[in-house]
Design an enzyme around this catalytic site. Sequence first.
Site, PDB file in Angstrom:
ATOM      1  N   GLY A   8      20.772  55.675  36.051  1.00  0.00           N
ATOM      2  CA  GLY A   8      20.925  55.382  37.037  1.00  0.00           C
ATOM      3  C   GLY A   8      20.686  56.403  38.184  1.00  0.00           C
ATOM      4  O   GLY A   8      19.924  56.098  39.326  1.00  0.00           O
ATOM      5  N   GLU A   9      20.960  57.657  37.946  1.00  0.00           N
ATOM      6  CA  GLU A   9      20.473  58.736  38.881  1.00  0.00           C
ATOM      7  C   GLU A   9      18.886  59.219  38.940  1.00  0.00           C
ATOM      8  O   GLU A   9      18.362  59.128  39.862  1.00  0.00           O
ATOM      9  CB  GLU A   9      21.221  59.984  38.751  1.00  0.00           C
ATOM     10  CG  GLU A   9      22.869  59.729  38.141  1.00  0.00           C
ATOM     11  CD  GLU A   9      23.844  59.317  39.218  1.00  0.00           C
ATOM     12  OE1 GLU A   9      23.593  59.660  40.502  1.00  0.00           O
ATOM     13  OE2 GLU A   9      24.655  58.594  38.869  1.00  0.00           O
ATOM     14  N   LYS A  27      16.588  44.002  30.496  1.00  0.00           N
ATOM     15  CA  LYS A  27      16.634  43.370  31.949  1.00  0.00           C
ATOM     16  C   LYS A  27      17.246  44.136  33.079  1.00  0.00           C
ATOM     17  O   LYS A  27      16.737  44.312  34.097  1.00  0.00           O
ATOM     18  CB  LYS A  27      17.088  42.122  31.981  1.00  0.00           C
ATOM     19  CG  LYS A  27      16.199  40.966  31.279  1.00  0.00           C
ATOM     20  CD  LYS A  27      16.501  39.415  31.572  1.00  0.00           C
ATOM     21  CE  LYS A  27      15.685  38.629  30.919  1.00  0.00           C
ATOM     22  NZ  LYS A  27      16.212  37.466  30.996  1.00  0.00           N
ATOM     23  N   THR A  28      18.519  44.572  32.512  1.00  0.00           N
ATOM     24  CA  THR A  28      19.278  45.158  33.596  1.00  0.00           C
ATOM     25  C   THR A  28      18.807  46.772  33.625  1.00  0.00           C
ATOM     26  O   THR A  28      18.763  47.331  34.781  1.00  0.00           O
ATOM     27  CB  THR A  28      20.810  45.267  33.053  1.00  0.00           C
ATOM     28  OG1 THR A  28      21.028  45.812  32.029  1.00  0.00           O
ATOM     29  CG2 THR A  28      21.377  43.923  33.529  1.00  0.00           C
ATOM     30  N   GLN A  86      17.635  48.421  37.181  1.00  0.00           N
ATOM     31  CA  GLN A  86      18.354  49.663  37.446  1.00  0.00           C
ATOM     32  C   GLN A  86      17.010  50.763  38.158  1.00  0.00           C
ATOM     33  O   GLN A  86      17.283  51.196  39.093  1.00  0.00           O
ATOM     34  CB  GLN A  86      19.210  50.488  36.423  1.00  0.00           C
ATOM     35  CG  GLN A  86      19.851  51.847  36.677  1.00  0.00           C
ATOM     36  CD  GLN A  86      20.961  51.572  37.503  1.00  0.00           C
ATOM     37  OE1 GLN A  86      21.168  50.482  38.172  1.00  0.00           O
ATOM     38  NE2 GLN A  86      21.850  52.465  37.731  1.00  0.00           N
ATOM     39  N   ILE A 126      16.696  52.019  25.190  1.00  0.00           N
ATOM     40  CA  ILE A 126      17.091  51.104  26.211  1.00  0.00           C
ATOM     41  C   ILE A 126      17.960  49.815  25.639  1.00  0.00           C
ATOM     42  O   ILE A 126      17.719  49.169  24.588  1.00  0.00           O
ATOM     43  CB  ILE A 126      15.811  50.365  26.920  1.00  0.00           C
ATOM     44  CG1 ILE A 126      14.986  51.667  27.455  1.00  0.00           C
ATOM     45  CG2 ILE A 126      16.057  49.396  27.616  1.00  0.00           C
ATOM     46  CD1 ILE A 126      15.613  52.372  28.403  1.00  0.00           C
ATOM     47  N   PHE A 181      26.714  53.007  44.908  1.00  0.00           N
ATOM     48  CA  PHE A 181      25.986  54.390  44.842  1.00  0.00           C
ATOM     49  C   PHE A 181      26.538  55.786  45.251  1.00  0.00           C
ATOM     50  O   PHE A 181      25.953  56.433  45.641  1.00  0.00           O
ATOM     51  CB  PHE A 181      24.748  54.066  45.952  1.00  0.00           C
ATOM     52  CG  PHE A 181      24.183  52.655  45.807  1.00  0.00           C
ATOM     53  CD1 PHE A 181      23.239  52.404  44.919  1.00  0.00           C
ATOM     54  CD2 PHE A 181      24.401  51.936  46.956  1.00  0.00           C
ATOM     55  CE1 PHE A 181      22.855  51.149  44.494  1.00  0.00           C
ATOM     56  CE2 PHE A 181      23.932  50.597  47.002  1.00  0.00           C
ATOM     57  CZ  PHE A 181      23.034  50.229  45.904  1.00  0.00           C
ATOM     58  N   ILE A 189      29.460  48.273  39.150  1.00  0.00           N
ATOM     59  CA  ILE A 189      29.206  48.392  40.664  1.00  0.00           C
ATOM     60  C   ILE A 189      27.860  47.836  40.973  1.00  0.00           C
ATOM     61  O   ILE A 189      27.340  47.834  41.833  1.00  0.00           O
ATOM     62  CB  ILE A 189      29.261  49.951  41.059  1.00  0.00           C
ATOM     63  CG1 ILE A 189      28.296  50.702  40.518  1.00  0.00           C
ATOM     64  CG2 ILE A 189      30.609  50.510  41.109  1.00  0.00           C
ATOM     65  CD1 ILE A 189      28.226  52.178  40.945  1.00  0.00           C
TER      66      ILE A 189
HETATM   67 MO1  MOS Z   1      27.213  57.642  41.380  1.00  0.00          MO
HETATM   68  S1  MOS Z   1      26.433  59.046  43.049  1.00  0.00           S
HETATM   69  O1  MOS Z   1      27.731  59.009  40.397  1.00  0.00           O
HETATM   70  O2  MOS Z   1      28.045  56.621  42.251  1.00  0.00           O
END
Ligand code: MOS
Length: 709
Positions: free
Chosen positions: A675-676, A604-605, A609, A600, A236, A462
């Site tokens: 992600g963000e 699923k992922t 997320q 997309i 993260f 990650i």
């Molecule tokens: Mo993210 S805060 O760019 O790992």
Amino acid sequence: MENIKKKKATAAEGLSRIDGRMKVTGKAKYSAEYNTKGLVYGVLAGSTITSGTIKTIDTKAAENAPGVLAVYTYLNSPKIPAYQDPPATAKGAFRIFYDNKIYFNGQPIAMVVADTFERAQFAAGLVKANYDNSTFQTDLKSNISAGVAHGKDYLRGQEDAYKNAPVKIEAEYTLPTDVHNPMELHAIIASWDGDDKLTVWDKTQGVMGTQRSIAQTFKLQPANVHVISPFVGGAFGAALRTWQHEIAAVMAAKALNKPVKLVLTRAAMFTSVGYRPAAWQKIGLGATADGKLVGITHEAAGQTSIYEDFTEGVVNISQLMYACPNVNTKYKLVSLNVNTPTPMRGPGEATGAIALECGMDELAYALNIDPIALRIINHADTDPQSGKPYSSKFLKDAYQLGADAIGWKNRSMKPGSVMENGWLVGYGLGTGMFGAYRSSATVVARLLADGTLDIQTAVTDIGPGTGTAMTTIASEVMGISSDKINFKLGDSNMPPSPTQGGSSVTSTVGSAVSDACVALKDKLKELGGVAEGGPADFAQILKQHNLPQIEVTVTSKPGADIGKYAMYSWSVHFMKVLVHPTTGVVKVDKAVSVADCGTIVSPKTARSQIIGGTIMGTGMGLMEEAVIDHRYGRLVNNDFANYHVPVQADIPQLQALFVNKPDPYINPMGAKGMGEIATIGVAAALANAVFNATGKRVRDLPITPDKLI
Ligand code: MOS
């Protein structure tokens, strides 16, 4: 026929995680799990004071403890090559075991290395230091006025225009320090081969970044630093840079000529690998009576350490989100006796969205306009900052999808007016946005004689499921089933790829995977083997030409188009909360998060997320707070018993919805990052829902029960 049917079913719901079985069976190896021969164990001992100098340090008892090989402090630590050069910034730097200065509580003052972890830990407890104490400050809230302006103030149109608008709101919001707290502890194993070569198994978001950083610090050729990180158990942002514990492990491994393993304790995770910095914000919004924004003023102060400036774009979201002629923002930094913050999911925007999106909610009530309607009235059709057209934006679709799914029509405009089974009911929303990025990546793709496809690149995963997304892309472009594809990552010996951060990996690495597959198909076409449209038997083509394999190495970078457009991903988070009128307990009854982030790629992922981001935002809104006792400058809740994160019982139905319309300009897949935006806007949605339920506007996060009774 059988196969085609199977493939179609898979394509509709998406590929399951390619490494899911490895992860749940323990076969996936994380950094701490490489039990190399002759491994010894390092444990750090931390400062018990918050500011000052070490007067004396007694390591004798530790040195004499069973199994101890060495105890390093600033007095005897081998010289770390780059630390003999002056720091790059005037503010200095924190360099482990460099001198006797203490900048923050918990700062490592010694490292014990022993033949077992338990013996190292025992001996670390025997290290005793005496200090000269200096005064210190650890509280952001009482030091706002000491903040130093950072960067240029932003001004579009007139300053503070909101003040003269027919309808206006003005409010201050505060957010405490939140800590990433990934499941996996930060861990490194460092193993030298001679004087100038080493291998590290390290928790990192970027093997190339770690390679560069260790090479610089120890003055080595980057190629001589081999970084391996195929699995990362969440990060993260906490593993975006190389931290001092990593440097200490590399240093000790060299001094002892033995592989050294160092795993941070959970408590040390709170003071060693960054956090989302505490922030103070003031938002002023002004509008005409029919809801058109006249002015936005957004000021923020963020916490940093006394030895290093960490900045994030807290106020940027107010420059970018809405069509508004007059916008001004200011940002300052407050230096405290704490360790340095680092990006944490949605860095900047996740904090800024609290002020802006709660502010918009406050304005909606002041205007008596529905909060969604207010956002539609002020929807930006082009980028308000640059004037550029958007590469794609379907935010209005997202509002609609989310409003339908949460049941927005059941929301009452009158706060505190709806009860269900003895609980107050409230609905709220928060909008998120984050730049959609793409950089450069190289992949090697090899089609092997058995018809399988091997793809490699040095990116890390990650947790979002990068391998799964890349396999999906390759499968679609090549027209072969995903079980014929082996995607490998997380090794600095592989072709260069970026760090996994800023929601940019699917866009960046996916483009390279897609381009490499196209290049492979071109080669196969030259061999006369690819039928237009239909799937081909690649193994057969190789056999015909007597080729053991065909290989391409492809680098992909954004084209010239990218500068012509403003590229952003968008999200809208909807929350239905229940608040107990007597106890102030807030329960999330239902959450719907809608993402407009292009195509997309991996359903699923992608879902995983988004709901992960909703959960993280729920922690930010309702629970998470790293509490420092400012009398001592020490954290009092540096464990999972006292630092509350959402658990299963806190999280009800979560729905992740996608607009799923391609972005025509960003990359071959049409996919933007997610992600963000998964977290940005969630905390605001919760705060707004709590207000709708109770009529209480909690402006100091997290919204714990004590603030509602
Ligand atoms: Mo993210 S805060 O760019 O790992």
